[in-house]
Design an enzyme around this catalytic site. Sequence first.
Site, PDB file in Angstrom:
ATOM      1  N   GLU A 299      -2.864  -8.391 -10.214  1.00 27.68           N
ATOM      2  CA  GLU A 299      -3.420  -7.074 -10.544  1.00 27.68           C
ATOM      3  C   GLU A 299      -3.602  -6.238  -9.278  1.00 27.68           C
ATOM      4  O   GLU A 299      -3.301  -5.043  -9.264  1.00 27.68           O
ATOM      5  CB  GLU A 299      -4.785  -7.227 -11.244  1.00 27.68           C
ATOM      6  CG  GLU A 299      -4.755  -8.079 -12.490  1.00 27.68           C
ATOM      7  CD  GLU A 299      -5.104  -9.544 -12.251  1.00 27.68           C
ATOM      8  OE1 GLU A 299      -5.786 -10.126 -13.122  1.00 27.68           O
ATOM      9  OE2 GLU A 299      -4.699 -10.124 -11.205  1.00 27.68           O
TER      10      GLU A 299
ATOM     11  N   CYS B 295     -10.041 -11.381 -12.870  1.00 24.82           N
ATOM     12  CA  CYS B 295     -11.264 -11.865 -12.239  1.00 24.82           C
ATOM     13  C   CYS B 295     -12.179 -10.669 -11.954  1.00 24.82           C
ATOM     14  O   CYS B 295     -11.815  -9.518 -12.200  1.00 24.82           O
ATOM     15  CB  CYS B 295     -10.931 -12.594 -10.937  1.00 24.82           C
ATOM     16  SG  CYS B 295     -10.397 -11.484  -9.608  1.00 24.82           S
TER      17      CYS B 295
ATOM     18  N   HIS C  31      -4.146 -11.179  -5.755  1.00 23.22           N
ATOM     19  CA  HIS C  31      -3.909 -11.371  -7.179  1.00 23.22           C
ATOM     20  C   HIS C  31      -2.846 -10.397  -7.681  1.00 23.22           C
ATOM     21  O   HIS C  31      -2.608  -9.347  -7.074  1.00 23.22           O
ATOM     22  CB  HIS C  31      -5.202 -11.186  -7.951  1.00 23.22           C
ATOM     23  CG  HIS C  31      -6.171 -12.318  -7.763  1.00 23.22           C
ATOM     24  ND1 HIS C  31      -7.315 -12.432  -8.498  1.00 23.22           N
ATOM     25  CD2 HIS C  31      -6.147 -13.396  -6.926  1.00 23.22           C
ATOM     26  CE1 HIS C  31      -7.960 -13.523  -8.141  1.00 23.22           C
ATOM     27  NE2 HIS C  31      -7.270 -14.120  -7.170  1.00 23.22           N
TER      28      HIS C  31
END
Length: 161
Positions: A90, A116, A88
């Site tokens: 992040e 998430c 991801h």
Amino acid sequence: MSKKGPSKRPSQRPSWDEYFMQIALMVATRSTCLRRQVGAVIVKEKRILTTGYNGAPSGLPHCEEVGCLREKMGIPSGQRQEICRGLHAEQNAIIQAALYGIKIKDSVMYCTHQPCLTCSKMIINAGIKKIFFKEDYPDPLASEMLVEAKVDLIKLGGKNA
């Protein structure tokens, strides 16, 4: 003849939050995910520390090349994230900080999408104190944990999450 100064017109400069979110949106254009393009920017004292976008680990084939396993298996968004070859945005932004020795404790993250659960846990342990995001993500436990950890979660263009 008198000299006139610069013309006075309403400021069209974006706020700092809008500015960094626009950069996160641009970072997302590098994504190789077939489902959703996500970008993240980590900022401290109005300075960009790192960026990240979602995609396969460095040097490995991208989903654009080999297809999306989650799509093939019919896995809905927000579920079974471990069945994905990509990282991801992040995660990549936090990994870049670790890779280059950049301290991100007490920083702010701008992300195109709400993090998430896995990313939220990493954000909490990395010491990031505030997250601005634009699009929702179907993971209520992630939001609950961020609130519990006292990480501010702010939706730009909307109410706080």
